[in-house]
Write an enzyme that holds these catalytic residues in place. Structure first.
Site, PDB file in Angstrom:
ATOM      1  N   SER A 675       0.806  -1.230   0.000  1.00 47.86           N
ATOM      2  CA  SER A 675       0.000   0.000   0.000  1.00 47.86           C
ATOM      3  C   SER A 675       0.835   1.274   0.000  1.00 47.86           C
ATOM      4  O   SER A 675       0.287   2.362  -0.155  1.00 47.86           O
ATOM      5  CB  SER A 675      -0.954   0.012   1.200  1.00 47.86           C
ATOM      6  N   LYS A 718      -6.885   4.209   8.169  1.00 47.39           N
ATOM      7  CA  LYS A 718      -5.905   5.132   7.590  1.00 47.39           C
ATOM      8  C   LYS A 718      -6.442   6.565   7.556  1.00 47.39           C
ATOM      9  O   LYS A 718      -5.714   7.522   7.848  1.00 47.39           O
ATOM     10  CB  LYS A 718      -5.528   4.661   6.179  1.00 47.39           C
TER      11      LYS A 718
END
Length: 778
Positions: A675, A718
């Site tokens: 990611s 996140k």
């Protein structure tokens, strides 16, 4: 301080079941926390002495002044060993003391005491008493320990302290606490000797009678009669102790068996085992094994069920009372209740709550049990290496016992409890077996209706058990085991949600535990927000509750000292009560130099902000990577570098770089996953072009060599991490748009979310054409 000759203040050590006499050294093991603090205080003083008093009631764990005898001794302390919270010491009695008054102390007892010496009279009567007790002691030792050669004196020389001999003699006798205390409380030497003489005479009479009985039995009893006599003695002693004779035990098991309705195969096996037990002599080694095994079988709740509360309205109310939000999990429980209401034969679900620490996974299991009116049992799987802990040990082993599952069923007393298996992601495995393999049978609805524990060795139906497991991540759970569970994700909380949770649950609980009333302490919402942002950084609320507990305790001190004015904690009070602020997230990296980009990562503790740095090197390896990176992350960095270099013209990059060093700070923490691909590509493009990345922008996403941006996981965590860090602009893969449904409107309203399909879109959004950032020297 010198020799103690007047009133003085000492910490108190309460003792159970024993009395320390002057001149006697006694080894003691200390485990109670208050006693440990009293000893540490005494050792820290100049005289290293402590006041020792016996407890009146040995069942009292935290004795108060009224629980102690008023007369004790001072004692010198010698430390032998300290192991964890256990301390082994030797107490050397010095002199008798009496309590004048108790001194207030929060952590242990303390009192002002004064010496109380024993009066001594030197005359003919005293000498006669001394010789009498010495004769009695010699006779007692000869009867109780005929093999021991003693050297007791016939008399004591003039001037010697006879009490230095009397008190050790008292320790030879099996005296109870009240008798020992009576000896200590005797005010004169003559009184002490008279008491001790009476105790010796009693014990001598008992020993002489026992010897007479034994001698008569030896003359009259044959070997068979002796064995019979011993068996009768054992039976009598067992009856006196309330344990019952072997025949009584088997009869009780037989009666219990007749009152139970067991499954047919189980009934057959139990009947065979019971018949074997009744024919086995109690002296046989197998007797206790069979007795324990049958005891377990008959203790288990075969077919005994609790009636589920299937009122959906009540279930919603209970779940909402205990937990805020968590809509997905609550709806799943309501769905299951609806299924159980319409189909009572439906199998119980096996759920796995996955989320960072402190979000309420374990407490949610308790709430579900309360909503269903089911028994609740919980145990942790963290660090479990031995498969036998779940399946049990075979009865052939010494000390064998059933596994944790059967033990939980036995404790619950019903065959349909809710069993929570905590920390399933932290299971271990070694040469003793793999617990995860055992769980695959336990957590499989198709197999667990006939689960066989190695110790029980009979099929037991676990299909009615409601199993819930918890984990911080599913990465370490074996795939076949994960496939047997329905995973429900419990994400971290936003600041607004934490404020609501604090107001509803955490603050009232901590205020109540501190002994405060509602009106005595208030914490405004602005203060709560500051605590959340400046004193905690977590996905859950565990640290937040600790902070609220600290504030409540500090205010409790004020009220305990006599203040009556209600307290309201303002923001400016926090630095004094909680110390300096711990986190300054909004000030971190206000300006980014070229080559630095802000990424977002998912961890077991929630989301986190991750800075990726790249610098140009004059030579060396073309691409150097540091920061404890995993293989997947290194491959993402290589792919990002290759793509950026191959499209230099499209990105208006004219600079040629010979070598690059990529570093991810917090080098001691392992990092891996794809990611960070877009963040690495952005950092490299920034370095090569000399243009800085926007400091208010964070990003996440996997990349391909053809420039695509692929979706990643942990989007909610996140975004919350970016928000906590004061970053309100986030670049996300287009396909992650569907993951925003779990975000509250409050969170989404304050964030600018940019969705991209290609790396070019990322760079356009993250690196302005004209560099408006103020560069930082580097």
């Amino acid at each position: 301080m010198g020799i103690l000759s007047q009133s003085y203040t000492l910490p108190i050590l309460p003792l159970k079941n024993t009395v320390v006499f002057p001149g006697i050294a006694l080894p003691i093991t200390i485990q109670r926390s208050a006693s440990l603090r009293a000893i540490d205080t005494a050792l820290a003083s100049d005289i290293k002495k402590i006041a020792v008093f016996a407890q009146k009631n040995t069942a009292t764990d935290i004795p108060g002044p009224d629980d102690l005898y008023s007369l004790g001794v001072t004692a010198n302390i010698t430390v032998i060993a300290r192991v964890g919270s256990t301390l082994q010491i030797i107490l050397q009695g010095v002199e008798r003391i009496e309590v004048v008054n108790f001194v207030p102390s929060h952590s242990f007892l303390k009192a002002q005491v004064h010496p109380l010496p024993v009066s001594v009279t030197q005359n003919v009567e005293a000498e006669a008493l001394q010789r009498e007790v010495l004769d009695l002691a010699s006779k007692y030792i000869a009867l109780s320990h005929p093999e021991v050669q003693h050297n007791l004196p016939l008399a004591v020389s003039p001037g010697e302290d006879f009490l230095q001999l009397v008190y050790p003699l008292a320790k030879l006798l099996p005296l109870d606490l009240s008798q020992e205390q009576a000896l200590l409380e005797a005010s004169s030497e003559s009184e002490v000797i008279k008491l001790l003489s009476d105790f010796f005479r009693h014990e001598i009479q008992v020993l002489e009678l026992r010897k007479e009985i034994s001698d008569q039995a030896k003359d009259k009893l044959s070997k068979e009669q002796r064995n019979y006599f011993l068996r009768e003695q054992i039976k009598t002693m067992q009856q006196e102790l309330g344990e019952g004779a072997p025949e009584t035990e088997t009869r009780a098991l037989r009666e219990k068996l007749e009152g139970l309705t067991l499954p047919e195969p189980v009934q057959t096996e139990v009947e065979k085992e019971m018949a074997r037990l009744e024919q086995t002599p109690p002296s046989s080694p197998e007797y206790q094994v069979m007795l324990s095994h049958l005891g377990l079988i008959l203790d288990l709740p075969w077919g005994r069920l609790t009636t589920d509360n299937l009122n959906l309205k009540n279930a919603r109310q209970v779940l909402d009372e205990d937990h805020y939000n968590l809509k997905e999990v609550k709806e799943r429980i309501i769905e299951q209740l609806a299924v159980m209401k319409l189909n009572p034969q439906a199998k119980a679900p096996i759920l796995c709550f996955v989320g960072p620490p402190g979000v309420g996974k374990t407490s949610l299991g308790q709430s579900i049990a309360r909503a269903l009116d089911r028994k609740f049992e919980r145990f942790s799987l963290g660090g479990m290496h031995d498969e036998a802990e779940l399946r049990g040990h075979r009865r052939t082993y010494i000390g064998a016992m059933p596994g944790r599952i059967i033990q939980a069923i036995r404790r619950a007393g019903v065959s349909n409890p809710l069993i929570m298996l905590d920390e399933i992601d932290k299971l271990g495995h070694d040469f003793r077996g793999d617990p995860a393999s055992a769980l695959m049978e336990i957590l499989d609805p198709a197999q667990n209706n006939s689960f066989r524990d190695n110790y029980l060795d009979l099929p037991f139906d676990l299909s009615r058990v409601f199993f819930i497991t918890t984990a911080n991540t599913v990465d370490s759970i074996p795939k076949p085991l994960l496939d047997r569970m329905e995973t429900l994700n419990l994400s971290g909380y936003s600041d607004e949600e934490k404020i609501e949770i604090a107001n509803r649950y955490l603050f009232p609980r901590q205020r109540s535990e501190a002994g405060l009333k509602d009106e005595q302490l208030k914490i405004p919402e602005k203060t709560l927000a500051t605590i959340i942002r400046r004193y905690t950084r977590e996905a859950g609320v565990r640290e937040l509750e600790r902070m609220l507990g600290r504030l409540s305790r500090k205010v409790a001190v004020h009220f305990a000292e006599g203040e009556t004015t209600p307290d309201s904690i303002e923001v400016e009070d926090l630095s004094e009560m909680l110390g300096p602020e711990r986190f300054f997230a909004e000030r971190i990296r206000k300006f980014l130099p070229p080559g630095v980009a802000t990424g977002l990562a998912w961890t077991e503790s929630g989301g986190d902000v991750l800075y990726i740095e790249a610098i140009e090197l004059p030579g060396g390896e073309k691409l150097t990577m540091t920061g404890h990176l995993g293989e997947v992350m290194k491959e993402s960095a290589m792919a990002a570098n290759s793509y950026v270099l191959s499209y230099c013209r499209e990105f208006n990059i004219k600079k040629t770089v010979e070598a690059v060093h990529i570093h991810v700070p917090a080098g001691s923490i392992p990092k891996d996953g794809p990611s960070a691909g877009v963040t690495i590509a952005t950092a490299l493009a920034s370095l090569y072009s000399g243009r800085a990345v926007r400091s208010d922008t964070a990003m996440t996403g996997e990349i391909t060599l053809s420039g695509l941006v692929l979706p990643v996981g942990g989007i909610k965590e996140k975004i919350l991490a970016a928000r906590r860090a004061g970053i309100n602009r986030v670049i996300l893969p287009l396909e992650n748009d569907k993951d925003l449904s779990s975000l509250s409107e409050q969170v989404r309203a304050g964030m600018e979310l940019i969705f991209v399909e290609r790396i070019e879109d990322v760079l356009a959004a993250a690196i302005p054409e004209e560099n408006t950032e103020t560069p930082v020297p580097h």
